[in-house]
Enzyme design. Structure first.
Site, PDB file in Angstrom:
ATOM      1  N   GLY A   1       0.853  -1.302   0.039  1.00 37.72           N
ATOM      2  CA  GLY A   1       0.007  -0.212   0.022  1.00 37.72           C
ATOM      3  C   GLY A   1       1.020   1.277   0.015  1.00 37.72           C
ATOM      4  O   GLY A   1       2.001   1.294  -0.393  1.00 37.72           O
TER       5      GLY A   1
ATOM      6  N   HIS B   1       2.318   4.546  -5.003  1.00 35.15           N
ATOM      7  CA  HIS B   1       2.937   5.663  -5.711  1.00 35.15           C
ATOM      8  C   HIS B   1       3.160   5.179  -6.954  1.00 35.15           C
ATOM      9  O   HIS B   1       2.822   4.231  -7.548  1.00 35.15           O
ATOM     10  CB  HIS B   1       4.098   5.935  -4.816  1.00 35.15           C
ATOM     11  CG  HIS B   1       5.132   4.890  -4.716  1.00 35.15           C
ATOM     12  ND1 HIS B   1       5.657   4.059  -5.823  1.00 35.15           N
ATOM     13  CD2 HIS B   1       5.499   4.010  -3.530  1.00 35.15           C
ATOM     14  CE1 HIS B   1       6.353   2.991  -5.336  1.00 35.15           C
ATOM     15  NE2 HIS B   1       6.155   2.988  -3.997  1.00 35.15           N
TER      16      HIS B   1
ATOM     17  N   GLY C   1       5.676   4.278  -8.587  1.00 35.01           N
ATOM     18  CA  GLY C   1       6.236   2.946  -9.053  1.00 35.01           C
ATOM     19  C   GLY C   1       5.496   1.855  -8.923  1.00 35.01           C
ATOM     20  O   GLY C   1       5.434   0.742  -9.864  1.00 35.01           O
ATOM     21  N   HIS C   2       4.404   1.869  -8.041  1.00 40.65           N
ATOM     22  CA  HIS C   2       3.269   0.545  -7.936  1.00 40.65           C
ATOM     23  C   HIS C   2       2.759   0.762  -9.438  1.00 40.65           C
ATOM     24  O   HIS C   2       2.220  -0.041  -9.921  1.00 40.65           O
ATOM     25  CB  HIS C   2       2.576   0.881  -6.818  1.00 40.65           C
ATOM     26  CG  HIS C   2       3.211   0.534  -5.455  1.00 40.65           C
ATOM     27  ND1 HIS C   2       3.321   1.863  -4.494  1.00 40.65           N
ATOM     28  CD2 HIS C   2       3.793  -0.609  -5.161  1.00 40.65           C
ATOM     29  CE1 HIS C   2       3.677   1.131  -3.401  1.00 40.65           C
ATOM     30  NE2 HIS C   2       4.032   0.037  -3.756  1.00 40.65           N
TER      31      HIS C   2
ATOM     32  N   LYS D   1      13.336  -2.609  -8.175  1.00 40.18           N
ATOM     33  CA  LYS D   1      13.760  -1.796  -7.121  1.00 40.18           C
ATOM     34  C   LYS D   1      14.205  -2.610  -5.922  1.00 40.18           C
ATOM     35  O   LYS D   1      15.132  -2.252  -5.276  1.00 40.18           O
ATOM     36  CB  LYS D   1      12.513  -0.958  -6.859  1.00 40.18           C
ATOM     37  CG  LYS D   1      12.364  -0.503  -5.339  1.00 40.18           C
ATOM     38  CD  LYS D   1      13.159   0.900  -5.191  1.00 40.18           C
ATOM     39  CE  LYS D   1      12.928   1.496  -3.840  1.00 40.18           C
ATOM     40  NZ  LYS D   1      12.753   0.574  -2.731  1.00 40.18           N
ATOM     41  N   ASP D   2      13.468  -3.634  -5.598  1.00 41.75           N
ATOM     42  CA  ASP D   2      13.759  -4.662  -4.730  1.00 41.75           C
ATOM     43  C   ASP D   2      14.338  -5.822  -5.339  1.00 41.75           C
ATOM     44  O   ASP D   2      13.816  -6.946  -5.453  1.00 41.75           O
ATOM     45  CB  ASP D   2      12.694  -5.118  -3.865  1.00 41.75           C
ATOM     46  CG  ASP D   2      11.973  -3.815  -3.288  1.00 41.75           C
ATOM     47  OD1 ASP D   2      12.742  -3.135  -2.105  1.00 41.75           O
ATOM     48  OD2 ASP D   2      10.914  -3.121  -3.725  1.00 41.75           O
TER      49      ASP D   2
ATOM     50  N   GLN E   1      14.671  -9.176  -3.547  1.00 43.40           N
ATOM     51  CA  GLN E   1      13.238  -9.703  -3.387  1.00 43.40           C
ATOM     52  C   GLN E   1      12.789 -10.508  -4.796  1.00 43.40           C
ATOM     53  O   GLN E   1      12.201 -11.539  -4.688  1.00 43.40           O
ATOM     54  CB  GLN E   1      12.329  -8.651  -2.948  1.00 43.40           C
ATOM     55  CG  GLN E   1      10.919  -9.229  -3.206  1.00 43.40           C
ATOM     56  CD  GLN E   1       9.973  -7.974  -2.387  1.00 43.40           C
ATOM     57  OE1 GLN E   1       9.822  -7.959  -1.241  1.00 43.40           O
ATOM     58  NE2 GLN E   1       9.375  -7.288  -3.419  1.00 43.40           N
TER      59      GLN E   1
END
Ligand code: AMP
Length: 282
Positions: A30, A33, A35-36, A150-151, A154
């Protein structure tokens, strides 16, 4: 549309699958922004329906203050997504709904890719990430799931998770979205004031410098240069700067021309911990 229970969501997805729709999942915590939104747009290039999960997963936080202060605003997220693409479904379950009462992680053998960087500095983080994603994949049963570079660590861990848990979902990595000054968009940026946002630009500057130096410098020289940059900016505290090959994500000082390398940074701007990374030679 916001759905809060596993049952309602899986009933809905089943009916959509009967219409032969390709289902995509974009897991988020949540505080949405740009990026999402870039991930969601990317997902719609491959899918007919995108489910965005909004869930601040308690098991992936090693620091309780970070969990407490994590920005949350479901109403704002819903308004943003509805304006952006009204087809998108938000899955916003409670922790009890996701974990069925027992809010704790399983442990996974991700191998070397989680030993360093985020894995080293955030104990248990990737087990938490794996535990929530395994559950989300089981509930949503998406054809494809989308994660930001970005991650990057992950993203690699999720690919490994899918392999070791035999999930039938294709994992797709998406490019990092940045503001005009290069700062990677992040929900944690909402906690920064204007001065801090400016200070945070050092992260992208350092990564860009490392990339520029890659061809002509050895890794020790690059690492020393970046550390000096941060030593000269007392208001930002570097936690780590590492160069690692994409294959094993193990920090190294030895350059092998046949490997793809990335530089990784974690740094504190005030109380806020930010991470970013950049491909150096590809
Ligand atoms: P988060 O809500 O921070 O857990 O992020 C949810 C997803 O969005 C993860 O796959 C992130 O890698 C991705 N993401 C976060 N920030 C960005 C960004 N600036 N560009 C691209 N993807 C991002």
């Amino acid at each position: 549309m916001v759905i809060e229970t596993k049952k309602s969501l899986s009933d809905f997805i089943e009916s959509e699958k009967k219409e032969k729709k390709i289902i995509g999942l974009v897991p988020t915590m949540g505080a949405l922004h740009d990026g999402h939104l870039s991930l969601i747009d990317f997902a719609y290039e491959f899918c007919d329906l995108v489910v965005v999960s909004v869930f601040v997963n308690p098991t992936q936080f090693n620091n309780p203050t970070d969990l407490d202060k994590y920005p949350r605003n479901l109403q704002k997220d819903e308004a943003l997504l509805t304006t952006h693409n009204s087809k998108t479904v938000i899955f916003a379950p409670s922790a009890e709904e996701v974990y069925a009462g027992k809010i704790q992680s399983e442990s996974y053998d991700f191998g070397s890719i989680v030993k360093f960087m985020e894995g080293e500095f955030r104990t248990g983080h990737f087990d938490g990430v794996g535990s929530v994603l395994k559950r989300l994949f089981d509930i949503v049963k998406p054809h494809k799931a989308f994660f930001g570079e970005k991650d990057f660590q992950q993203l690699m861990a999720v690919k490994k998770l899918v392999e070791i848990t035999n999930q039938e979902v294709e994992i797709i990595g998406c490019p990092t979205s940045r503001n005009e000054f290069g700062l990677a968009q992040s929900s944690r940026n909402f906690r920064l004031n204007d001065d801090e946002l400016k200070l945070a630009e050092i992260i992208h500057k350092a990564l860009t410098k490392a990339k520029l130096m890659f061809e002509d410098s050895d890794f020790e020289t690059i690492i020393a240069e970046i550390k000096t940059m941060f030593e000269n900016e007392k208001k930002v505290e570097l936690e780590y700067f590492s160069i690692a090959s994409e294959a094993d994500l193990t920090p190294t000082k030895i350059k092998d021309k046949n490997q793809k390398y990335r530089a990784f940074i974690a740094a504190f701007v005030g109380e806020v911990r930010l991470i970013d990374n950049m491909a150096l030679n590809y």
